[in-house]
Write a protein that holds these residues in place. Sequence first.
Motif, PDB file in Angstrom:
ATOM      1  N   VAL A  65       0.835  -1.207   0.000  1.00  0.00           N
ATOM      2  CA  VAL A  65       0.000   0.000   0.000  1.00  0.00           C
ATOM      3  C   VAL A  65       0.867   1.253   0.000  1.00  0.00           C
ATOM      4  CG1 VAL A  65      -1.698   1.299   1.334  1.00  0.00           C
ATOM      5  CG2 VAL A  65      -1.932  -1.179   1.105  1.00  0.00           C
ATOM      6  N   GLU A  66       1.924   1.247   0.816  1.00  0.00           N
ATOM      7  CA  GLU A  66       2.802   2.419   0.875  1.00  0.00           C
ATOM      8  C   GLU A  66       3.521   2.637  -0.456  1.00  0.00           C
ATOM      9  OE1 GLU A  66       5.388   1.725   4.130  1.00  0.00           O
ATOM     10  OE2 GLU A  66       3.860   2.127   5.683  1.00  0.00           O
ATOM     11  N   ARG A  67       3.991   1.561  -1.072  1.00  0.00           N
ATOM     12  CA  ARG A  67       4.678   1.703  -2.360  1.00  0.00           C
ATOM     13  C   ARG A  67       3.724   2.214  -3.438  1.00  0.00           C
ATOM     14  NH1 ARG A  67       7.004  -3.343  -0.931  1.00  0.00           N
ATOM     15  NH2 ARG A  67       5.530  -4.394  -2.333  1.00  0.00           N
ATOM     16  N   LYS A  68       2.492   1.725  -3.401  1.00  0.00           N
ATOM     17  CA  LYS A  68       1.519   2.183  -4.391  1.00  0.00           C
ATOM     18  C   LYS A  68       1.223   3.667  -4.216  1.00  0.00           C
ATOM     19  CE  LYS A  68      -3.169   1.351  -6.082  1.00  0.00           C
ATOM     20  NZ  LYS A  68      -4.427   0.581  -5.894  1.00  0.00           N
ATOM     21  N   ALA A  69       1.028   4.092  -2.960  1.00  0.00           N
ATOM     22  CA  ALA A  69       0.746   5.511  -2.708  1.00  0.00           C
ATOM     23  C   ALA A  69       1.931   6.382  -3.118  1.00  0.00           C
ATOM     24  CB  ALA A  69       0.416   5.718  -1.232  1.00  0.00           C
ATOM     25  N   ALA A  70       3.157   5.919  -2.818  1.00  0.00           N
ATOM     26  CA  ALA A  70       4.342   6.702  -3.179  1.00  0.00           C
ATOM     27  C   ALA A  70       4.503   6.788  -4.690  1.00  0.00           C
ATOM     28  CB  ALA A  70       5.584   6.080  -2.543  1.00  0.00           C
ATOM     29  N   SER A  71       4.241   5.691  -5.390  1.00  0.00           N
ATOM     30  CA  SER A  71       4.374   5.718  -6.852  1.00  0.00           C
ATOM     31  C   SER A  71       3.315   6.619  -7.479  1.00  0.00           C
ATOM     32  CB  SER A  71       4.261   4.300  -7.408  1.00  0.00           C
ATOM     33  OG  SER A  71       2.967   3.759  -7.141  1.00  0.00           O
ATOM     34  N   GLU A  72       2.101   6.587  -6.941  1.00  0.00           N
ATOM     35  CA  GLU A  72       1.053   7.462  -7.473  1.00  0.00           C
ATOM     36  C   GLU A  72       1.378   8.934  -7.219  1.00  0.00           C
ATOM     37  OE1 GLU A  72      -2.498   6.108  -5.658  1.00  0.00           O
ATOM     38  OE2 GLU A  72      -2.732   4.343  -6.966  1.00  0.00           O
ATOM     39  N   LYS A  73       1.927   9.228  -6.052  1.00  0.00           N
ATOM     40  CA  LYS A  73       2.307  10.617  -5.767  1.00  0.00           C
ATOM     41  C   LYS A  73       3.423  11.072  -6.696  1.00  0.00           C
ATOM     42  CE  LYS A  73       3.858  13.699  -2.076  1.00  0.00           C
ATOM     43  NZ  LYS A  73       4.888  14.327  -2.927  1.00  0.00           N
ATOM     44  N   LEU A  74       4.403  10.198  -6.926  1.00  0.00           N
ATOM     45  CA  LEU A  74       5.495  10.551  -7.826  1.00  0.00           C
ATOM     46  C   LEU A  74       4.976  10.788  -9.245  1.00  0.00           C
ATOM     47  CD1 LEU A  74       8.484  10.952  -8.388  1.00  0.00           C
ATOM     48  CD2 LEU A  74       8.719   8.465  -8.616  1.00  0.00           C
ATOM     49  N   ALA A  75       4.060   9.931  -9.696  1.00  0.00           N
ATOM     50  CA  ALA A  75       3.490  10.113 -11.028  1.00  0.00           C
ATOM     51  C   ALA A  75       2.717  11.426 -11.120  1.00  0.00           C
ATOM     52  CB  ALA A  75       2.577   8.933 -11.361  1.00  0.00           C
TER      53      ALA A  75
END
Length: 277
Positions: A65-75
Motif C-alpha cells: 500500500v505504501e509503495r503504491k501511494a508513493a508511486s502514485e504521488k510521484l506520477a
Amino acid sequence: MTPKRNSSVTTSMPILMPDDKARAKLETAVAACAVTRDGYANALVEVQAKITDAEQKLAAERATVERKAASEKLASDLDAVERALPDYLAAGKRFADALEKLHFHHESGAMVRFICNTATQVEVATGFALVELRGMVVAVREGVAPIPAAQPVTTSVPIAEPSPPTQMIFMMKSANFRDHDGRIRFAKQFEDATMPVTTAQRALRMGVAVLVTDPKRARLRGTRGGDFNPRAPDVIDLDVVEEPKNLPHFDPVPRSANFTPLPAAEPRTILIDVPRS
C-alpha cells in the motif's frame, strides 16, 4: 519303584504397600501431565508460526500500500512538472522578446542570451529527468526502488531576546512607574523595587530611593507594614515628574554614603618675622 510326588511351584503376586500405590498414582498423573504439556507446547509452536506468518503478510500488504501511494504521488508530481514546463518556457520566451527590443542596451542583450540558453538547457534536462523518473514510478510500485524520502520540513527556532536591563533600589518614598512593557507598577515605601535602569537612576537622583547597599535599607526595610495606597496624593509618579534642569549631576553612589562635611575652622592671622637686608 518309588512313586514320584507331584510338586507344584506356586508364584505369588507382589503385594503393594499403601505408599507404593500412592507413588504409582502420582507417576501416572505426572506422565499424563507431561503428555498434556507436550501437546500444548506443540500447539503453541503452531500458533506462533501462524502469528509470524500473519505478521509477515500484514507487513507485506502494508508495504504494498505504501509503495503504491508513493508511486502514485510521484506520477502526479511528474504530471505537474510536464504541465508547468511549457508555461515556463513560454514565459521565458515572452520575457526575452520584451528584452530584445532593448537591443541597444548591453545588459538587456546579455539577459536575452542567458534566458534563451537557460531555457534550452532546462528543456533538455527536464526531458531526461522525466524519462528516468517515469521508470522510477514502476520501480517504486514493484518494490525494486526505495520509496522517495519525504521533503524535510524546516522549522524556524525562535531566538530569545535578552530581557531589558533593570536595577533594584530601596524606596524611601512610594512611587508609580512603568515597566518595559508599559504597565504601571507600584513601588512601596521602605521596600525593594526592581525597575528599568533609567527610571531607577531618576529615582536615585530625586532622592526617592537609595541603593540597596545603603545602611538605611537594613534599618528601615519593612517598617512601613502593609498600609499602602497607590493612589495616595504623596505617591510620586516617576514617569511624569520632571527633574530640575541646570543642576549639577550627583553620583548616587557617593551621595548614598551620607558623607558629613567637617566644620570649617575659624580664620587665623599669623605673624612671620622676615629678616630684612
